[in-house]
Design an enzyme around this catalytic site. Sequence first.
Site, PDB file in Angstrom:
ATOM      1  N   ASP A   1       0.833  -1.205   0.000  1.00 55.77           N
ATOM      2  CA  ASP A   1       0.000   0.000   0.000  1.00 55.77           C
ATOM      3  C   ASP A   1       0.872   1.261   0.000  1.00 55.77           C
ATOM      4  O   ASP A   1       2.101   1.179  -0.033  1.00 55.77           O
ATOM      5  CB  ASP A   1      -0.915  -0.077   1.247  1.00 55.77           C
ATOM      6  CG  ASP A   1      -2.286   0.514   0.992  1.00 55.77           C
ATOM      7  OD1 ASP A   1      -2.415   1.366   0.102  1.00 55.77           O
ATOM      8  OD2 ASP A   1      -3.231   0.130   1.717  1.00 55.77           O
TER       9      ASP A   1
ATOM     10  N   GLU B   1      -0.921   1.859  -5.058  1.00 52.35           N
ATOM     11  CA  GLU B   1      -0.745   3.299  -4.758  1.00 52.35           C
ATOM     12  C   GLU B   1      -1.855   4.132  -5.396  1.00 52.35           C
ATOM     13  O   GLU B   1      -1.707   5.315  -5.600  1.00 52.35           O
ATOM     14  CB  GLU B   1       0.669   3.786  -5.042  1.00 52.35           C
ATOM     15  CG  GLU B   1       1.177   3.628  -6.435  1.00 52.35           C
ATOM     16  CD  GLU B   1       0.574   4.623  -7.394  1.00 52.35           C
ATOM     17  OE1 GLU B   1      -0.381   4.202  -8.089  1.00 52.35           O
ATOM     18  OE2 GLU B   1       1.037   5.773  -7.473  1.00 52.35           O
ATOM     19  N   TRP B   2      -2.978   3.443  -5.643  1.00 51.87           N
ATOM     20  CA  TRP B   2      -4.257   4.079  -6.000  1.00 51.87           C
ATOM     21  C   TRP B   2      -4.214   4.857  -7.322  1.00 51.87           C
ATOM     22  O   TRP B   2      -5.049   5.728  -7.574  1.00 51.87           O
ATOM     23  CB  TRP B   2      -4.733   5.008  -4.865  1.00 51.87           C
ATOM     24  CG  TRP B   2      -4.479   4.457  -3.503  1.00 51.87           C
ATOM     25  CD1 TRP B   2      -4.816   3.203  -3.067  1.00 51.87           C
ATOM     26  CD2 TRP B   2      -3.817   5.088  -2.403  1.00 51.87           C
ATOM     27  NE1 TRP B   2      -4.414   3.036  -1.774  1.00 51.87           N
ATOM     28  CE2 TRP B   2      -3.796   4.181  -1.338  1.00 51.87           C
ATOM     29  CE3 TRP B   2      -3.247   6.360  -2.220  1.00 51.87           C
ATOM     30  CZ2 TRP B   2      -3.225   4.483  -0.098  1.00 51.87           C
ATOM     31  CZ3 TRP B   2      -2.676   6.659  -0.994  1.00 51.87           C
ATOM     32  CH2 TRP B   2      -2.665   5.730   0.059  1.00 51.87           C
ATOM     33  N   GLY B   3      -3.174   4.611  -8.130  1.00 51.91           N
ATOM     34  CA  GLY B   3      -3.074   5.328  -9.404  1.00 51.91           C
ATOM     35  C   GLY B   3      -2.519   6.734  -9.247  1.00 51.91           C
ATOM     36  O   GLY B   3      -2.454   7.499 -10.218  1.00 51.91           O
TER      37      GLY B   3
ATOM     38  N   ASN C   1       0.408   7.955  -8.971  1.00 49.62           N
ATOM     39  CA  ASN C   1       1.613   8.290  -9.744  1.00 49.62           C
ATOM     40  C   ASN C   1       1.659   7.542 -11.071  1.00 49.62           C
ATOM     41  O   ASN C   1       2.734   7.188 -11.558  1.00 49.62           O
ATOM     42  CB  ASN C   1       2.871   7.961  -8.927  1.00 49.62           C
ATOM     43  CG  ASN C   1       2.911   8.720  -7.619  1.00 49.62           C
ATOM     44  OD1 ASN C   1       3.265   9.885  -7.575  1.00 49.62           O
ATOM     45  ND2 ASN C   1       2.495   8.072  -6.542  1.00 49.62           N
TER      46      ASN C   1
ATOM     47  N   ASP D   1     -10.067   3.733  -3.175  1.00 58.46           N
ATOM     48  CA  ASP D   1     -10.780   2.545  -2.679  1.00 58.46           C
ATOM     49  C   ASP D   1     -12.217   2.444  -3.189  1.00 58.46           C
ATOM     50  O   ASP D   1     -12.946   3.436  -3.226  1.00 58.46           O
ATOM     51  CB  ASP D   1     -10.808   2.550  -1.146  1.00 58.46           C
ATOM     52  CG  ASP D   1      -9.432   2.261  -0.570  1.00 58.46           C
ATOM     53  OD1 ASP D   1      -8.455   2.169  -1.337  1.00 58.46           O
ATOM     54  OD2 ASP D   1      -9.347   2.124   0.663  1.00 58.46           O
TER      55      ASP D   1
HETATM   56  C1  GLA Z   1      -5.893   1.372   1.633  1.00 57.77           C
HETATM   57  C2  GLA Z   1      -6.076   0.370   0.494  1.00 57.77           C
HETATM   58  C3  GLA Z   1      -7.210  -0.578   0.854  1.00 57.77           C
HETATM   59  C4  GLA Z   1      -6.909  -1.299   2.163  1.00 57.77           C
HETATM   60  C5  GLA Z   1      -6.636  -0.285   3.251  1.00 57.77           C
HETATM   61  C6  GLA Z   1      -6.113  -0.944   4.534  1.00 57.77           C
HETATM   62  O1  GLA Z   1      -6.970   2.216   1.766  1.00 57.77           O
HETATM   63  O2  GLA Z   1      -6.327   1.019  -0.708  1.00 57.77           O
HETATM   64  O3  GLA Z   1      -7.425  -1.521  -0.192  1.00 57.77           O
HETATM   65  O4  GLA Z   1      -5.802  -2.136   1.967  1.00 57.77           O
HETATM   66  O5  GLA Z   1      -5.676   0.684   2.866  1.00 57.77           O
HETATM   67  O6  GLA Z   1      -5.849  -0.033   5.545  1.00 57.77           O
END
Ligand code: GLA
Length: 394
Positions: free
Chosen positions: A151, A184-186, A188, A206
Amino acid sequence: MKKSTMLVAVAMLLSCSIGAKAQKFDHLADTPAMGWNSWNKYQCNISEDLIKGIVDAMVSTGLKDAGYQYVNLDDGWHGQRDADGFIQCDAKKFPEGIKGLSDYAHSKGLKLGIYSCCGKLTCAGYSASLGHEYQDALQYARWGIDYLKEDWCYCENVNPKGAYALMRDALHDAGRPIYFSLCEWGSNKPWEWAKDTGHSWRTTGDIQCNWKSVMTILDKNKVLRKYAGPGHWNDPDMLEVGNGMSVNEDRAHFTMWCMMSAPLILGNEIRNMKPETAAILLNKDVIALDQDKLGVQGMMFSSVENVEYWVKPLADGDWAFCILNRNEQPQKCGIDWRMFDFKDEVSGCATNLQTKVYTLRNLWTKKMEGTTKRVKTVVVPAHDVLVYRMTEKK
Ligand code: GLA
């Protein structure tokens, strides 16, 4: 040793270490990963009993036979680091330790995944991998871990490309093949640089268990199709099927993730699923679209009044054809197949719908519904899909 011999020896040593450049492990993700993860349903409320129960349910429900193989711990499994800096699990939650759990999963023919973060702490505040990458990778390998989700919390001033490459190298050196999931959620644009780093990368923030969130993520993920392929997939986050949306919405969510060749990581309580949830997650014909060997992420071909027409080329020359109705009312659609005569620039595949005739198999009703010879009229329920497998008629 003569000076010249020594120079040659040094040069050989150098070239060997350069030649042995760390790489991600090959062939762990020739098709998108399939499994289960604890976060969407349980957040940090996880334990050995829960995970063992999930392992058992993966087998007894038929999920394992349908291709789901990973059981992944997300945030909250952690205890403290020992005096040498090696991470330990929370012994109250996991009395037999993570090795005990991986042995259990392996004994049932499944694999175990784990979670960490590039920062000092995980998103929920547990000890994470910054400064401990090699120790953590070694520990995961010793524990028999098969999948790591890393993460991106508490990462101020950390360079993402470097941080993930460092963990990839650490995993490589630890020597156990471990699927590497970048999370890293996109932020970068990992799709531009992570192909040789990880097996998949999150493309968005998320997911939430509601239609709006699923559609928002779909829109962000669908424009990235050219970056996905065998070994390196766009990850629009884990599934929320079975967590509270309507059956229509669950079916649409699942189908679209399959159309997009997304990792299929379940996020629901699989120990007592409703039959309609199980029917979605176990639909082998729809899973086959996701797991197709060609590995081409499907594309939105056109969109009219909130109704989207999607296509996905498949390895055997078939095509998946899907209509997604994003409206809150059912939608009547006339499909003029000649409109879908095109060549996909990403895969090089062409439908040739002007010249070829395809049969249509509805993958949810399992019924044959004629051919592409003439215009077809269908009704797609609100927040739902219609998906056909098109096979050339010989
Ligand atoms: C981030 C991630 C989630 C999950 C949480 C855990 O938000 O994107 O998928 O893993 O952390 O804390």
